[in-house]
Design an enzyme around this catalytic site. Structure first.
Site, PDB file in Angstrom:
ATOM      1  N   SER A 496       1.479  -1.249   0.152  1.00 44.43           N
ATOM      2  CA  SER A 496      -0.344  -0.528   0.012  1.00 44.43           C
ATOM      3  C   SER A 496       0.871   1.189   0.074  1.00 44.43           C
ATOM      4  O   SER A 496       1.272   1.603  -1.116  1.00 44.43           O
ATOM      5  CB  SER A 496      -0.871  -0.202   0.902  1.00 44.43           C
ATOM      6  OG  SER A 496      -2.124   0.630   0.876  1.00 44.43           O
ATOM      7  N   ASP A 583      -8.478  -4.951  -6.520  1.00 43.25           N
ATOM      8  CA  ASP A 583      -8.598  -4.091  -5.496  1.00 43.25           C
ATOM      9  C   ASP A 583      -9.287  -3.103  -5.890  1.00 43.25           C
ATOM     10  O   ASP A 583      -8.858  -1.989  -6.675  1.00 43.25           O
ATOM     11  CB  ASP A 583      -6.384  -3.210  -5.415  1.00 43.25           C
ATOM     12  CG  ASP A 583      -6.169  -2.789  -4.322  1.00 43.25           C
ATOM     13  OD1 ASP A 583      -6.855  -2.668  -3.263  1.00 43.25           O
ATOM     14  OD2 ASP A 583      -5.008  -2.801  -4.010  1.00 43.25           O
ATOM     15  N   HIS A 615      -6.811  -5.546  -2.329  1.00 47.74           N
ATOM     16  CA  HIS A 615      -5.500  -4.663  -1.279  1.00 47.74           C
ATOM     17  C   HIS A 615      -4.930  -6.002  -0.422  1.00 47.74           C
ATOM     18  O   HIS A 615      -5.707  -5.556   0.634  1.00 47.74           O
ATOM     19  CB  HIS A 615      -6.323  -3.647  -0.844  1.00 47.74           C
ATOM     20  CG  HIS A 615      -4.813  -2.851  -0.424  1.00 47.74           C
ATOM     21  ND1 HIS A 615      -4.926  -2.251  -1.339  1.00 47.74           N
ATOM     22  CD2 HIS A 615      -4.828  -2.318   1.080  1.00 47.74           C
ATOM     23  CE1 HIS A 615      -3.913  -1.103  -1.306  1.00 47.74           C
ATOM     24  NE2 HIS A 615      -3.996  -0.539   0.766  1.00 47.74           N
TER      25      HIS A 615
END
Length: 672
Positions: A496, A583, A615
């Protein structure tokens, strides 16, 4: 749920010389033992104290299991998920049902389900397309229903419903026509507060009376306090409202407000860190204890109610402990112990008898494995901030176990996501895995990380790829000066925001890192903000104020300047990218774009996409597969050890979209 969380993812030459060691390195810990399914996890005790539930594999997929308290031999599975693992569950207030949420393929459209503990009958409570449920209110005294938020009418906003648990009937309580970001209910499941985001990135809180939202805010704050101030909940009698509050101060204090008079008193505060968790007595709703997490996590009692219990648990000397579940009468707790260099265990604690009974070790296959300690460090940034960081060293590079390296070794800078979250002390599979492979591992709470006061968070505003990145560089410099590693043997890795930091490291400072591993990281900040999920609408202004505003010319220029994609042609060391196709936070386009840009410039890259993930990688087969590639990638880059890829790719859904030949065994594994 009585335990509440305050706010508050051209290649250089490969090294061919193995790591030199004064002592033989420890045996390799198998990837599957670190990243496969745990034996058990997430235990919860029913409010009536008669049942224990937990998550455990059923035919290789994490499902809900249940057993009578004190008789684990009668354990049985309650759910039968066959693809997507269940990762979160909790008991209904009447102790008849285990509730859980799950999504499909990582799309984060979480639906709410319930399964009867006695019969195993399962209900789907929110069976609506493209809908994400929120839990708004669970009462300590009302047992047959809960409050939930559903965004099936308008994807941006959640309407509030009362859910009858027995029948599954939904009754609308409040329709969110006003763009409210959230609500606070009391123990009677009456909505008492509603919050709306402000144009400056702050929040306004309004009183709700009889289902009507007041016209004037009763509490307001701006951007600086937005991640460190919020109401926590009412006492059962509705007379006191607890807050975590940084208004007029730096670190967030725990305060109690008298609802009738509006007067507020400070219950707890720390000069170094925000208040973390609070432990609430479910019989009264009053706070019995809180946690302060600076270098480590410490429980502090409020009054005498649990002072003896906390002292007793600390005296067990089994590592950091956390109280994870309580009965309705508060007589029994579930407690986890984390020794860091051994797997976490979960225990039943009888408060009356002051007795601990072990329930399980979450990963028994790791018991006795050659795992390592974690060392908290305070590193100074170039402009004087204190960066709380965590270092793990290979066993053979720290023979006496004092946290000081005997010799420099290759290092992986492992960057946390968010960025508005934090690294903490405790068992961390990635630290253990990488240290076992021969690397020092350093995780840094760079500016913008939460938990250290609002000034530390705000110091990261508009600093993506700049001062936030400088903090990471300063930590690398610290590690080099401390003899942990050498300048030419540092990799950067993260998910991320940590993936963004990896791409930033390889584009903005292309000579600093030997290689990088980007997991679901954004490459183009403008397109990142274009594709955030609709239910993040309330937080959009915060993103704009802290990252850059795409609605202004200056903001667009800043976002372009801070996007690694803009400078993809600067990449000159090996890069591995992992991405989930579904995602919703960091769209697959973020990885596709930079891979395409690199290919256009004939820059090598390795790129793996998982069609059934979002994600991050929730399915263990996929997580193991990516880490199999990652450790062989790092081995080629830094010279550490690696377990061969073997059949890991075949067992997963991995799609190798780009293979520059850098990862040993990847081509053959993918061909199979």
């Amino acid at each position: 749920m009585p335990l509440r969380r305050v706010l508050l993812a051209t290649a250089a030459l490969a090294l061919t010389t193995p790591i030199l060691a004064a002592d033989a390195p420890p045996p390799l810990i198998e990837r599957a033992k670190l990243f496969g399914n745990p034996d058990k996890a997430g235990a919860q005790i029913s409010p009536d104290g008669k049942w224990l539930s937990w998550l455990a594999p059923r035919d290789g997929v994490m499902n809900v299991w249940v057993a009578p308290i004190g008789d684990m031999a009668k354990a049985r599975p309650l759910t039968g998920e066959t693809v997507r693992p269940i990762r979160q569950s909790f008991w209904s207030p009447d102790s008849k049902m285990v509730l859980f949420i799950n999504d499909k393929g990582g799309d984060e459209n979480f639906q709410l389900y319930g399964v009867d503990a006695a019969s195993g009958a399962q209900k789907s409570f929110t069976d609506f397309p493209k809908t994400r449920v929120q839990i708004v209110g669970i009462s300590n005294t009302i047992k047959d229903r809960i409050l939930i938020g559903i965004n099936n009418r308008d994807a941006k906003w959640h309407d509030i419903y009362s859910l009858d648990l027995a029948s599954g009937k939904l009754t609308e309580v409040m329709r969110n026509d006003g763009g409210y970001a959230g609500y606070v209910a009391d123990d009677g499941l009456v909505i008492r507060l509603a919050t709306k985001s402000r144009d400056d990135g702050g929040s306004d809180y309004y009183k709700v009376d009889g289902g009507k939202v007041g016209a004037t805010p009763i509490a307001s704050w701006g951007l600086d306090d937005s991640l460190t101030t919020q109401p926590l909940g009412f006492t059962n009698d509705g007379k006191t409202l607890y807050w975590v509050d940084s208004r007029g101060r730096d670190t967030a204090a725990l305060t109690a407000q008298d609802v009738a008079t509006g007067k507020t008193r400070i219950v707890a505060e720390s000069a170094k860190a925000d208040i973390g968790n609070i432990l609430v007595d479910p019989r009264t709703g009053m706070v019995d204890a809180y946690t302060i997490e600076y270098l480590k996590n410490d429980y502090v009692p409020v009054g005498a109610a649990v002072k003896g219990d906390l002292a007793f648990l600390a005296a067990q000397n089994q590592g950091e402990f956390a109280i994870t579940s309580q009965t309705a009468d508060n007589s029994k707790w579930l407690v986890s112990f984390d020794p860091v260099d051994q797997p976490v265990s979960t225990w039943l604690y009888d408060r009356t008898a002051k007795k601990l009974t072990k329930l399980y070790t979450n990963r028994p296959a790791l018991e006795g494995a050659p795992m390592v300690k974690m060392w908290p460090e305070e590193i100074k940034s170039r402009d004087g901030l204190t960066l709380v960081s965590y270092l793990s060293l290979p066993k053979d590079a720290d023979a006496n176990g004092d946290g000081k390296p005997d010799r420099p070794v290759p290092m992986v800078l492992f960057v946390h996501g968010g960025p508005w979250s934090r690294d903490g002390y405790g068992y961390f599979s990635y630290h253990q895995w990488l240290a076992n492979r021969g690397y020092a591992v350093l995780s840094v709470n760079y500016r913008g990380s939460t938990g250290f006061g609002k000034k530390f968070i705000s110091a990261g505003d508009l600093q993506w790829g700049r001062k936030m990145h400088d903090d990471l560089l300063d930590a690398v410099d610290w590690a080099i000066k401390a003899g942990v590693t050498t300048k030419d043997k540092v990799a950067i890795m993260g998910g991320s925001y940590g993936g963004y930091a990896t791409l930033a490291g390889l584009t903005f400072t292309p000579d600093t890192f030997r290689c990088g591993v980007d997991i679901v990281g954004p490459s183009n900040l403008f397109t990142l903000l274009q594709t955030i999920p609709p239910y993040w609408e309330a937080g959009k202004q915060q993103f704009y104020k802290r990252m850059g505003d795409p609605t202004t010319e200056a903001g667009r220029a800043l976002l372009k300047e801070r996007s690694p994609l803009t400078f993809a042609d600067r990449i000159k060391v090996p890069l591995l990218i992992g991405q989930g196709a579904n995602d919703p936070r960091v769209n697959v386009r973020e990885s596709d774009q930079i891979v395409a840009a690199m290919k256009a410039k004939n820059i090598p890259v390795t790129y793996i996409v998982f069609p059934d993930e979002g994600h991050g990688f929730a399915r263990p087969q996929n997580n193991i597969a990516f880490n199999a590639v990652a450790e062989n990638f790092l081995s080629s880059c830094l010279g550490g050890r690696a377990e061969p890829i073997g059949g890991a790719i075949k067992a997963s859904t991995a799609m190798v979209k780009a293979d520059d030949g850098y990862v040993k065994g990847l081509g053959a594994a993918a061909a199979k």
